[in-house]
Design an enzyme around this catalytic site. Structure first.
Site, PDB file in Angstrom:
ATOM      1  N   ASN A 148       0.928  -1.025   0.089  1.00  0.00           N
ATOM      2  CA  ASN A 148      -0.039  -0.065  -0.043  1.00  0.00           C
ATOM      3  C   ASN A 148       0.877   1.369   0.039  1.00  0.00           C
ATOM      4  O   ASN A 148       1.529   1.483   1.005  1.00  0.00           O
ATOM      5  CB  ASN A 148      -0.955  -0.011   1.197  1.00  0.00           C
ATOM      6  CG  ASN A 148      -1.656   1.189   1.427  1.00  0.00           C
ATOM      7  OD1 ASN A 148      -1.765   2.036   0.273  1.00  0.00           O
ATOM      8  ND2 ASN A 148      -2.356   1.436   2.575  1.00  0.00           N
ATOM      9  N   TRP A 149       1.170   1.902  -1.251  1.00  0.00           N
ATOM     10  CA  TRP A 149       1.870   2.880  -1.453  1.00  0.00           C
ATOM     11  C   TRP A 149       1.377   4.278  -0.916  1.00  0.00           C
ATOM     12  O   TRP A 149       2.161   5.339  -0.558  1.00  0.00           O
ATOM     13  CB  TRP A 149       2.175   3.283  -2.649  1.00  0.00           C
ATOM     14  CG  TRP A 149       3.417   2.193  -3.319  1.00  0.00           C
ATOM     15  CD1 TRP A 149       3.727   1.049  -2.840  1.00  0.00           C
ATOM     16  CD2 TRP A 149       4.019   2.356  -4.583  1.00  0.00           C
ATOM     17  NE1 TRP A 149       4.436   0.676  -3.471  1.00  0.00           N
ATOM     18  CE2 TRP A 149       4.946   1.146  -4.621  1.00  0.00           C
ATOM     19  CE3 TRP A 149       4.081   3.331  -5.550  1.00  0.00           C
ATOM     20  CZ2 TRP A 149       5.625   1.067  -5.857  1.00  0.00           C
ATOM     21  CZ3 TRP A 149       4.835   3.418  -6.700  1.00  0.00           C
ATOM     22  CH2 TRP A 149       5.622   2.033  -6.882  1.00  0.00           C
ATOM     23  N   LYS A 150       0.009   4.250  -0.176  1.00  0.00           N
ATOM     24  CA  LYS A 150      -0.471   5.432   0.130  1.00  0.00           C
ATOM     25  C   LYS A 150      -0.385   6.561  -0.685  1.00  0.00           C
ATOM     26  O   LYS A 150      -0.195   6.500  -1.791  1.00  0.00           O
ATOM     27  CB  LYS A 150      -0.066   5.666   1.666  1.00  0.00           C
ATOM     28  CG  LYS A 150      -0.228   4.541   2.620  1.00  0.00           C
ATOM     29  CD  LYS A 150      -0.071   4.711   4.113  1.00  0.00           C
ATOM     30  CE  LYS A 150      -0.240   3.191   4.697  1.00  0.00           C
ATOM     31  NZ  LYS A 150      -0.127   3.440   6.195  1.00  0.00           N
ATOM     32  N   HIS A 164      -9.425   1.295   4.648  1.00  0.00           N
ATOM     33  CA  HIS A 164      -8.236   1.494   5.328  1.00  0.00           C
ATOM     34  C   HIS A 164      -8.466   2.604   6.475  1.00  0.00           C
ATOM     35  O   HIS A 164      -9.247   3.361   6.241  1.00  0.00           O
ATOM     36  CB  HIS A 164      -7.343   1.962   4.460  1.00  0.00           C
ATOM     37  CG  HIS A 164      -5.988   1.945   4.929  1.00  0.00           C
ATOM     38  ND1 HIS A 164      -5.428   2.865   5.976  1.00  0.00           N
ATOM     39  CD2 HIS A 164      -4.861   1.230   4.763  1.00  0.00           C
ATOM     40  CE1 HIS A 164      -4.274   2.660   6.383  1.00  0.00           C
ATOM     41  NE2 HIS A 164      -3.785   1.480   5.707  1.00  0.00           N
ATOM     42  N   GLU A 185      -6.840   5.000   7.614  1.00  0.00           N
ATOM     43  CA  GLU A 185      -6.797   6.433   7.335  1.00  0.00           C
ATOM     44  C   GLU A 185      -7.862   6.820   6.482  1.00  0.00           C
ATOM     45  O   GLU A 185      -8.177   8.036   6.812  1.00  0.00           O
ATOM     46  CB  GLU A 185      -5.255   6.518   6.440  1.00  0.00           C
ATOM     47  CG  GLU A 185      -4.301   6.168   7.198  1.00  0.00           C
ATOM     48  CD  GLU A 185      -3.078   5.632   6.639  1.00  0.00           C
ATOM     49  OE1 GLU A 185      -3.041   5.611   5.341  1.00  0.00           O
ATOM     50  OE2 GLU A 185      -2.193   5.186   7.367  1.00  0.00           O
ATOM     51  N   GLU A 205      -5.193  -4.700  10.522  1.00  0.00           N
ATOM     52  CA  GLU A 205      -4.204  -3.730  10.968  1.00  0.00           C
ATOM     53  C   GLU A 205      -4.484  -2.898  12.032  1.00  0.00           C
ATOM     54  O   GLU A 205      -5.567  -1.919  12.009  1.00  0.00           O
ATOM     55  CB  GLU A 205      -4.275  -2.785   9.586  1.00  0.00           C
ATOM     56  CG  GLU A 205      -3.997  -3.165   8.514  1.00  0.00           C
ATOM     57  CD  GLU A 205      -3.213  -2.183   7.331  1.00  0.00           C
ATOM     58  OE1 GLU A 205      -2.350  -2.413   6.841  1.00  0.00           O
ATOM     59  OE2 GLU A 205      -3.922  -1.275   7.090  1.00  0.00           O
ATOM     60  N   GLY A 218       2.457   2.752  11.125  1.00  0.00           N
ATOM     61  CA  GLY A 218       3.735   3.656  10.848  1.00  0.00           C
ATOM     62  C   GLY A 218       4.229   3.825  12.131  1.00  0.00           C
ATOM     63  O   GLY A 218       5.154   5.077  12.342  1.00  0.00           O
ATOM     64  N   SER A 263       3.279  -1.863  10.625  1.00  0.00           N
ATOM     65  CA  SER A 263       4.791  -2.030  10.916  1.00  0.00           C
ATOM     66  C   SER A 263       5.658  -3.098  10.528  1.00  0.00           C
ATOM     67  O   SER A 263       6.516  -3.614  11.184  1.00  0.00           O
ATOM     68  CB  SER A 263       5.029  -1.603  12.266  1.00  0.00           C
ATOM     69  OG  SER A 263       4.732  -0.216  12.506  1.00  0.00           O
ATOM     70  N   GLY A 315       3.019  -1.095   4.418  1.00  0.00           N
ATOM     71  CA  GLY A 315       2.986   0.369   4.017  1.00  0.00           C
ATOM     72  C   GLY A 315       4.277   0.998   3.647  1.00  0.00           C
ATOM     73  O   GLY A 315       4.760   0.664   2.652  1.00  0.00           O
ATOM     74  N   GLY A 316       4.969   1.575   4.734  1.00  0.00           N
ATOM     75  CA  GLY A 316       6.280   2.176   4.488  1.00  0.00           C
ATOM     76  C   GLY A 316       7.256   1.355   3.964  1.00  0.00           C
ATOM     77  O   GLY A 316       8.088   1.650   3.045  1.00  0.00           O
TER      78      GLY A 316
HETATM   79  P1  13P Z   1       3.128   0.546   7.769  1.00  0.00           P
HETATM   80  O1  13P Z   1       3.715  -0.447   7.296  1.00  0.00           O
HETATM   81  O2  13P Z   1       3.940   2.010   7.214  1.00  0.00           O
HETATM   82  O3  13P Z   1       2.889   0.605   9.187  1.00  0.00           O
HETATM   83  O4  13P Z   1       1.570   0.971   7.082  1.00  0.00           O
HETATM   84  C1  13P Z   1       0.671  -0.368   7.282  1.00  0.00           C
HETATM   85  C2  13P Z   1      -0.428   0.113   6.486  1.00  0.00           C
HETATM   86  O5  13P Z   1      -1.322   1.037   6.868  1.00  0.00           O
HETATM   87  C3  13P Z   1      -0.745  -0.457   5.419  1.00  0.00           C
HETATM   88  O6  13P Z   1      -2.220  -0.416   4.795  1.00  0.00           O
END
Ligand code: 13P
Length: 246
Positions: A10-12, A95, A97, A162, A168, A208, A229-230
């Site tokens: 997930n590149w956001k 998600h 967010e 999640e 994050g 994470s 994510g990251g």
């Molecule tokens: P991180 O891997 O950066 O914690 O993000 C997880 C995420 O929200 C994937 O959708």
């Protein structure tokens, strides 16, 4: 029960015109390794999606959201039908967010999931508790799972657990805890859809995940992959995560 494993990036709101290089490197890595045990899916921002699909056909792609209507006066929105029409088969819905910043309600999410499934897309449906909800975690997850219609074709559903406080933050639940939470999520799904159907649903962990903790998480009996994510924005990290299934 053997379920499909997924490693989903997930590149956001990240990535730009050079990001195709990362996609090509990953596609080459997957081809070269030849023994990848999971389906690897890249979910970049909409602006990159059709270019990626055109420029690197060996990779699988997903979108990060979709609208519940096929078309209409919804400025700034993109429908499941539009995403499907460019050859994209997966979409992340719910998600945390988006639940938080776009104030997405359960009702809206239900409509989005239905729209995606109607368009024959696979939904990566995200659930997870806030830090303040840890004590009531399973009630929170049960409520989020209740957003899925009982008559939904579950072949199109992937669950991503999640914990919001793990996203994050560099923190995760304890490894054995992740396994038991996933087991409990499957029990909730069995109660809703029946054992046979629910056994087919892949349940991924997100929050994470990195190249150091991936192998411990991904070898857990009740974990069917990761939503990253990251660490998915970095070739070394993400390719290590992909290799962690071995
Ligand atoms: P991180 O891997 O950066 O914690 O993000 C997880 C995420 O929200 C994937 O959708």
């Amino acid at each position: 029960m053997k379920r499909v494993k997924y490693t989903i990036a997930n590149w956001k709101m990240n990535g730009g015109k050079d990001s195709i290089k990362l996609v090509k490197l990953l596609a080459r890595h997957i081809k070269k390794t030849g023994h990848i045990k999971s389906k690897v899916i890249i979910c970049p921002p909409y602006t990159l999606l059709s270019d990626f699909i055109r420029l690197e056909k060996k990779m699988i792609y997903g979108a990060q959201d979709c609208h519940y209507q096929d078309k209409g006066a919804y400025t700034g929105s993109i429908s499941a039908q539009m995403i499907k029409s460019i050859g994209c088969k997966y979409v992340i819905i719910g998600h945390s967010e988006r639940r938080e910043y776009q104030k997405e309600s359960s009702n809206e999410l239900r409509l989005k999931i239905q729209a995606a499934v109607n368009n024959n897309m696979r939904v990566i449906y995200c659930i997870g508790e806030k830090l303040s909800e840890i004590k009531n975690r399973m009630q929170v997850l049960k409520k989020q799972i209740s957003t899925l219609n009982n008559n939904l074709d579950i072949n199109n559903i992937i669950i991503a657990y999640e914990p919001i406080w793990a996203i994050g933050s560099g923190k995760t639940p304890k490894i054995i805890e992740i396994n038991s939470i996933h087991k409990n999520i499957r029990t909730l799904l069995s109660k809703k859809f029946g054992v046979r159907k629910s056994n087919k649903i892949s349940i991924l962990y997100g929050g994470s995940v990195n190249s150091l903790n991936a192998s411990d998480i991904l070898k857990l009996e009740h974990v069917d992959g990761a939503l990253v994510g990251g660490a998915s924005l970095n070739y070394r990290d993400f390719s290590k995560i992909i290799d962690s299934y071995l």
